[in-house]
Design a protein around this motif. Structure first.
Motif, short mmCIF file in Angstrom:
data_model
loop_
_atom_site.label_atom_id
_atom_site.label_comp_id
_atom_site.label_asym_id
_atom_site.label_seq_id
_atom_site.Cartn_x
_atom_site.Cartn_y
_atom_site.Cartn_z
N SER A 175 0.75 -1.16 0.03
CA SER A 175 0.00 0.01 -0.04
C SER A 175 1.01 1.35 0.03
O SER A 175 0.52 2.42 -0.66
CB SER A 175 -0.89 0.01 0.88
N GLY A 179 1.15 4.06 -2.88
CA GLY A 179 0.82 5.60 -2.57
C GLY A 179 1.90 6.26 -3.13
O GLY A 179 1.74 7.55 -3.58
N LEU B 6 -6.24 13.27 3.55
CA LEU B 6 -5.45 12.24 3.42
C LEU B 6 -4.44 11.94 4.77
O LEU B 6 -4.49 10.69 5.10
CB LEU B 6 -4.52 12.15 2.23
N LEU B 10 -4.44 8.32 6.85
CA LEU B 10 -2.94 7.74 7.11
C LEU B 10 -2.92 7.55 8.57
O LEU B 10 -2.32 6.41 9.09
CB LEU B 10 -2.09 8.46 6.43
N ASN B 47 -5.13 2.23 3.71
CA ASN B 47 -4.26 2.87 2.94
C ASN B 47 -4.74 2.81 1.67
O ASN B 47 -4.48 3.87 0.82
CB ASN B 47 -3.22 2.04 3.12
N PHE B 51 -5.52 6.03 -0.55
CA PHE B 51 -4.34 6.66 -1.60
C PHE B 51 -4.94 6.85 -2.99
O PHE B 51 -4.74 7.83 -3.68
CB PHE B 51 -3.17 5.55 -1.78
N LEU B 55 -4.81 10.78 -4.00
CA LEU B 55 -3.57 10.90 -4.77
C LEU B 55 -3.54 10.29 -6.11
O LEU B 55 -3.14 10.90 -7.16
CB LEU B 55 -2.34 10.07 -4.34
#
Lengths: 485, 104
Positions: A175, A179, B6, B10, B47, B51, B55
Motif C-alpha cells: 500500500s 501511495g 489524506l 493515514l 491505505n 491513496f 493521490l
C-alpha cells in the motif's frame, strides 16, 4: 497463449480432480489415484518448463505482460520449485502411506506448487500478493495435517500466525508503494520511483523495512526466523522439505524482483541492511544448529544459515558485483533446493522406517539403511560446501561476489561460518558411519522405502554431477540473470 | 490544503497497524492474535482506498487491491480458525505460550 496459463490449467484441473477423489467410497481410489494424478501434473509441467527453457536458449523471446514476466529467471525458478515438488510428491507416496486425508494432502500440495510457479512469473504487486497467499495458505494446513498429533498442531498454529503476520506486513508495504508511485506494476514502480526527490524519504525507508520483514518471514532471515525450527520439526517431514526447499525459494525470487528489479533506486538503504542481515542469519543459524539434539531441528537451523549465504547476493546487488552476486543467488537456490530436500527426505525415510528422528536413530545407520545414509551424508557434505559437490561451487560464486563487491568482511565471515557448519554436519555423519548402535535389534537391516530411496539417489546424482560439471547450472543461472538486465 | 484529509486517513491506518503489531507481540491467545492480524490487514486496505481517492483518483488499482486483500484475508481467517479449532480440540486451550512441545 501464455505459458502461465498452461501451468494454471494443469494445476487447477489436477488439484480439483484430486480433491474430488477424497469423496470416493473406495479406499484404494483415495489412496492411490491422487498420487498418480499429482505425479502426472508435475511431470507435465516439468516437461513444459524444460521445453520452454530449451526454446528460450536457442532464441530468447521474453514475453512481458502486465501481470507476468515470462523470462528466463522465471523459468529457472519454476524448474527449481517443480523439481522440489516432484521429489516431495514421490516421497509422500511412501511417507504418508495410510494417512487419512491423502487426497486433500496432494491437492493442497498442487495448489501450493501453483502458487510458487505463479510467484516466479509475477511482475505485478497484485499478482505477487495473490500468488503469495496461494502458496502460503495450503502450507498452513499441510503443516497441521496430522490433526491428532500435538506437535503437528503446534507447528501449524505457529506457522499460521507468523505467516499471516507476514502477509499483513507485505500488504501494508505494497500500500505504501502504491501511495508513492500510483501503480503496482513493477516496471512502472521502477520508473515512477526515479521521480522521487530523495531516496532517503522516510516513507520509502518504512516501505523497505516492511518489505524486508514480510519477505524475511518466508525467507527465514534472522530476526524473523523464530517459527522455522518449530514448524519444520513438527510438520510431516516431507512438508518440511517442501517448506525449506520450495516455498522459501519462492520468497527469494519475489525478493529479487522487488528489490533488484523494482527498487534499485533505493539501494542505498537496502544493501547495508542485507549485508547485516546476511551476517546475523548465517551466524545465528549455524551456532543454534550446533546445539540441537534432533536432526530435523538441526536441518531447520542449517536451512536458516543457508538463507544467510543467499542474502550475500542481495547485499552486493547494487554494486559492481551485481551480476555475479545474482548468479550466485540463483545457483545456490537450485543447489540448496536439491541438497536440503534430499536431507529432509532422508530424515523422512528414517522417520518412516524407525519411527523417531532423535540422534540415536542415526547410530550406524549405514548398516541398516545404506542408501539413506549415503544420500544424507552426501547432502550434508554438499550443504557444508565440501568440494567437489555442488554446494561448494555456488558458495564460491557468492563469496567471490562479496569480495568483488567490496564486502570482503562478509566473505570472511561466510567462510568462517562454513567451517563452523561442518562441525554439526560432520557430527551426524560420524553418528551414521562410526558410532556403534545402542539397544536391541538396532543392528538389523531395514527395508528402505522404495520411492524415497529413488528420490534420494536422483538428488545425490544431481549433487555429484553438478559438483563435477558446475557449468551445467551456472550457465543457466547466468542466462537468467543476463536476460533481464 | 488538499492533502489534509489524506493525512487523517493515514493517521488512522498507522494507528491500526500499530494496534495489530502490538496485539501480535503481546497477546498469548491464538484467537486474539488472529484478530490482530485482521486489524493489520485492514489498515493496509484503508491505505489503498485513501491513496486512490486522494493521490491517484483516475486509477482503480487501489480499490481492486483492497477487494483482493479482503477476500484473501477471509480465506486466511477461515484456514486459521480451522487450525485453532483443531488445536482447541486437542488441548482445550488456545494459549500459544502454553503450546511448547517443540523445544531445541
Amino acid at each position: 497463449m501464455s505459458t502461465v496459463f498452461y501451468y494454471a490449467a494443469i494445476f487447477t484441473v489436477s488439484s480439483m480432480l484430486v480433491s474430488m477423489l477424497s469423496l470416493s467410497r473406495s479406499s484404494s481410489v483415495r489412496q492411490s489415484i491422487p498420487f498418480f494424478v499429482s505425479l502426472a501434473a508435475l511431470l507435465l509441467s516439468l516437461t513444459l518448463t524444460l521445453f520452454k527453457m530449451l526454446n528460450y536458449l536457442s532464441a530468447p523471446s521474453p514475453i512481458y505482460t502486465n501481470l507476468f514476466h515470462e523470462d528466463f529467471l522465471a523459468y529457472f525458478f519454476a524448474l527449481t520449485v517443480l523439481l522440489v515438488s516432484l521429489f516431495v510428491v514421490l516421497s509422500s507416496r511412501n511417507y504418508m502411506w495410510g494417512e487419512r486425508n491423502l487426497a486433500v494432502y496432494f491437492s493442497l500440495l498442487l495448489f501450493s506448487t501453483l502458487g510458487m510457479v505463479l510467484l516466479s512469473f509475477a511482475a505485478d504487486l497484485l499478482m505477487i500478493v495473490v500468488a503469495w497467499e496461494l502458496m502460503s495458505i495450503p502450507t498452513y494446513v499441510l503443516a497441521g495435517l496430522r490433526k491428532s498429533d500435538p506437535f503437528s498442531n503446534e507447528a501449524s498454529v505457529k506457522y499460521f500466525l507468523l505467516g499471516a503476520f507476514s502477509s499483513g506486513i507485505l500488504l501494508y508495504a505494497i500500500s505504501l508503494t502504491y501511495g508513492l508511485t500510483g501503480t503496482t506494476n513493477l516496471n512502472a514502480v521502477l520508473q515512477n520511483l526515479q521521480q522521487l526527490p530523495n531516496p532517503l524519504d522516510p516513507i520509502a525507508i518504512l516501505m523497505l523495512a516492511l518489505y524486508i520483514a514480510g519477505f524475511g518471514l518466508k525467507m527465514s532471515v534472522v530476526p524473523f526466523h523464530m517459527w522455522i525450527p518449530d514448524a519444520y520439526e513438527g510438520a510431516p517431514t516431507t512438508i518440511s522439505a517442501f517448506l525449506s526447499a520450495g516455498t522459501k525459494k519462492a520468497g527469494f525470487v519475489v525478493a529479487i524482483r522487488v528489490f533488484v528489479v523494482a527498487l534499485p533506486f533505493l539501494s542505498v538503504n537496502w544493501t547495508t541492511a542485507f549485508a547485516i542481515l546476511a551476517l546475523a542469519t548465517m551466524t545465528l543459524g549455524n551456532i543454534a544448529a550446533l546445539t540441537q539434539r534432533s536432526v530435523s531441528r538441526m536441518l531447520a537451523y542449517s536451512s536458516i544459515a543457508q538463507a544467510g549465504y543467499l542474502l550475500i547476493g542481495f547485499a552486493v546487488a547494487s554494486g559492481p558485483a551485481k551480476t555475479l552476486g545474482l548468479i550466485g543467488v540463483l545457483f545456490h537456490v537450485f543447489n540448496h533446493a536439491v541438497m536440503q530436500s534430499a536431507a529432509f527426505l532422508a530424515v523422512a525415510a528414517v522417520d518412516r522406517a524407525i519411527g523417531k528422528v532423535g540422534l540415536d536413530s542415526f547410530a550406524s545407520l549405514w548398516r541398516r539403511m545404506p542408501i539413506t545414509a549415503l544420500s544424507l551424508a552426501v547432502a550434508l557434505l554438499a550443504l557444508a560446501g565440501i568440494p567437489p559437490l555442488n554446494g561448494f561451487w555456488s558458495k564460491l560464486v557468492l563469496f567471490t561476489a562479496a569480495i568483488q563487491g567490496d564486502m570482503a568482511w562478509l566473505a570472511v565471515a561466510a567462510v568462517l561460518n562454513s567451517a563452523l557448519s561442518l562441525g554439526y554436519y560432520a557430527w551426524v555423519i560420524k553418528r551414521m558411519y562410526i558410532d556403534e548402535p545402542t539397544g536391541l535389534g538396532a543392528q538389523s537391516k531395514i527395508r528402505e522405502p522404495t520411492l524415497i530411496s529413488a528420490v534420494l539417489l536422483i538428488a545425490t546424482a544431481i549433487t555429484i554431477v553438478v559438483g563435477i560439471y558446475p557449468s551445467l547450472i551456472y550457465d543457466l543461472a547466468k542466462a537468467a540473470v543476463l536476460a533481464y538486465q | 490544503m488538499i492533502l489534509e484529509p489524506l493525512v487523517n486517513y493515514l493517521f488512522v491506518s498507522v494507528v491500526l497497524f500499530a494496534i495489530g503489531v502490538y496485539g501480535l507481540v503481546t497477546k498469548k491467545n491464538a484467537l486474539r492474535m488472529l484478530f490482530a492480524v485482521e486489524i493489520l490487514i485492514n489498515s493496509a486496505n484503508l491505505n489503498f482506498v485513501a491513496f486512490t481517492r486522494y493521490l491517484h483518483p483516475t486509477s482503480v488499482t487501489g480499490q481492486a487491491l483492497a477487494m483482493f486483500s479482503i477476500s484473501l484475508a477471509a480465506a486466511e481467517a477461515a484456514v486459521g480458525l480451522a487450525i485453532i479449532l483443531a488445536v482447541f480440540r486437542l488441548r482445550k486451550d488456545v494459549d500459544v505460550s502454553e503450546i511448547k512441545g517443540l523445544r531445541g
